[in-house]
Design an enzyme around this catalytic site. Structure first.
Site, PDB file in Angstrom:
ATOM      1  NE  ARG A  30      -1.545  -2.392   2.820  1.00 30.51           N
ATOM      2  CZ  ARG A  30      -1.750  -3.673   2.541  1.00 30.51           C
ATOM      3  NH1 ARG A  30      -2.888  -4.046   2.044  1.00 30.51           N
ATOM      4  NH2 ARG A  30      -0.820  -4.580   2.793  1.00 30.51           N
ATOM      5  CB  THR A  31       3.381   2.534   2.392  1.00 30.59           C
ATOM      6  OG1 THR A  31       2.586   2.006   3.455  1.00 30.59           O
ATOM      7  CG2 THR A  31       3.928   3.889   2.774  1.00 30.59           C
ATOM      8  CE  LYS A  52      26.540  -5.341  -6.425  1.00 25.37           C
ATOM      9  NZ  LYS A  52      26.571  -4.309  -7.458  1.00 25.37           N
ATOM     10  NE  ARG A  93       7.009   0.570   5.038  1.00 27.37           N
ATOM     11  CZ  ARG A  93       5.777   0.038   4.983  1.00 27.37           C
ATOM     12  NH1 ARG A  93       5.620  -1.210   4.620  1.00 27.37           N
ATOM     13  NH2 ARG A  93       4.721   0.767   5.292  1.00 27.37           N
ATOM     14  CG  HIS A 135       3.265   3.744   8.725  1.00 24.46           C
ATOM     15  ND1 HIS A 135       3.400   4.626   7.653  1.00 24.46           N
ATOM     16  CD2 HIS A 135       2.845   2.563   8.188  1.00 24.46           C
ATOM     17  CE1 HIS A 135       3.069   3.997   6.545  1.00 24.46           C
ATOM     18  NE2 HIS A 135       2.734   2.753   6.838  1.00 24.46           N
TER      19      HIS A 135
HETATM   20  N1   CP Z   1      -0.339  -0.222   5.963  1.00 31.53           N
HETATM   21  C1   CP Z   1       0.858  -0.423   5.370  1.00 31.53           C
HETATM   22  O1   CP Z   1       1.869   0.212   5.725  1.00 31.53           O
HETATM   23  O2   CP Z   1       0.845  -1.374   4.393  1.00 31.53           O
HETATM   24  P1   CP Z   1       2.098  -1.797   3.488  1.00 31.53           P
HETATM   25  O3   CP Z   1       3.078  -2.506   4.405  1.00 31.53           O
HETATM   26  O4   CP Z   1       1.543  -2.685   2.440  1.00 31.53           O
HETATM   27  O5   CP Z   1       2.717  -0.543   2.952  1.00 31.53           O
END
Ligand code: CP
Length: 311
Positions: free
Chosen positions: A57-58, A85, A107, A135
């Site tokens: 999603r993100t 590496k 992320r 998040h």
């Molecule tokens: N909710 C969320 O962060 O989903 P993803 O891990 O798919 O990005």
């Protein structure tokens, strides 16, 4: 009033800044309904998606959001890159910045990685989930979804259920929803609550059935097996029996109350399919709203703010 140069956390997001993002997202949502779903706002700007952990999603919604604002997008996944590496986060980020990144959406499995990144690059950094820490865009899209469905966040009772210990979604939501005036209660097995939860601005309960009738919003969390180094509950069946949201439990909620889940869902354990797919579930809305909220964040960081502060 403007958002800061980076979006790393909701803990330090002021009420006015949070409302600015939500109001801007309302305007961005109209683009999704327009015949041409594109704005020229970020033409000539480059957004790098720097993902060291998996995401559906993100990552994709940041990509859609940036493209709807006419930015160029570079998708970087640690898998298949020179990270294998031994290249460091700093060298990776500086390499991508040398290619002209104006914003880096990061992320990482390490809590604090986007904060470090922010001290190394000249562009804006957006935290797309760091370890068990935060998040922030997930919390913003959750607040946006609540506001759209129920008309407000202020004064609502929001119950967050499950693996709070490992959840960056829970942390970001607790800080943001509290800032927006909600009363947050967490419900979890004692083993899945962080030490020091007593000092957080939340109520704590171990009895989901008792809390559900008083909840306007029930936010289910994913059990994060990948962050567990030990057994935190006896079995999936036992977890589901006490903390899973099935149809009988959902029937205890007020008629207007929402069921939320950030995804990915573990159906049958955390949440029954009949609940996840019910009219009170916002799971699909959350994904759609994620695009509008991320458009708002990129717009405010890169294009819309006239008086950008630095963190
Ligand atoms: N909710 C969320 O962060 O989903 P993803 O891990 O798919 O990005």
């Amino acid at each position: 009033m403007g958002v800061k140069r980076h979006l790393l956390s909701t803990a330090d997001l002021l009420l006015d800044d949070a409302l600015l993002v939500l109001d801007t997202a309302d305007r961005m949502a109209r683009v999704a309904d327009a015949p041409v779903r594109k704005l020229p706002t970020l033409r000539g700007r480059t957004v790098v998606n720097l993902f060291f952990e998996d995401s559906t999603r993100t990552r994709t919604s940041f990509e859609v959001a940036a493209k709807r604002l006419s930015a160029d997008v570079i998708n970087f996944s640690a898998r298949g890159s020179s990270v294998s590496k031994g290249e460091s986060l700093k060298d990776t980020a500086q390499t991508l910045e040398a290619m002209g990144a104006d914003a880096v959406v990061c992320r990482h499995s390490a809590s604090g990685a986007p904060h470090r990144l922010a001290s190394w690059v000249r562009g804006s950094v957006v935290n797309a989930g760091d370890g068990t820490h935060e998040h922030p865009t997930q919390a913003l899209l959750d607040a946006f979804t609540i506001r759209r469905r129920l008309g407000r966040v202020d004064g609502l009772a929001v119950t967050i259920v499950g693996d709070v210990l490992h959840s960056r979604v829970a942390r970001s939501n607790i800080w943001l929803l509290t800032t927006l005036g909600a009363q947050v209660t967490v419900v979890a097995p004692p083993t899945l609550l962080p030490l020091g939860i007593d000092g957080w601005p939340v109520g704590v309960s171990y009895d989901l059935d008792a809390v559900l009738p008083k909840s306007d919003v029930v936010m289910m969390l994913r059990v994060q097996r990948e962050r567990m180094s030990a057994a935190f509950f006896p079995s999936e069946r036992e977890y589901s029996r006490r903390y899973g949201l099935d149809a009988d439990r959902a029937a205890l909620m007020p008629e207007h109350a929402l069921v939320m889940h950030p995804g990915p869902m573990v159906r049958g354990m955390e949440i029954a399919s009949s609940v996840a797919d019910s009219p009170r579930s916002t799971v699909v809305d959350q994904v759609a709203n994620g695009v509008s909220v991320r458009m708002a964040v990129l717009y405010l960081l890169l294009g819309g703010g006239t008086d950008r502060e630095t963190t």
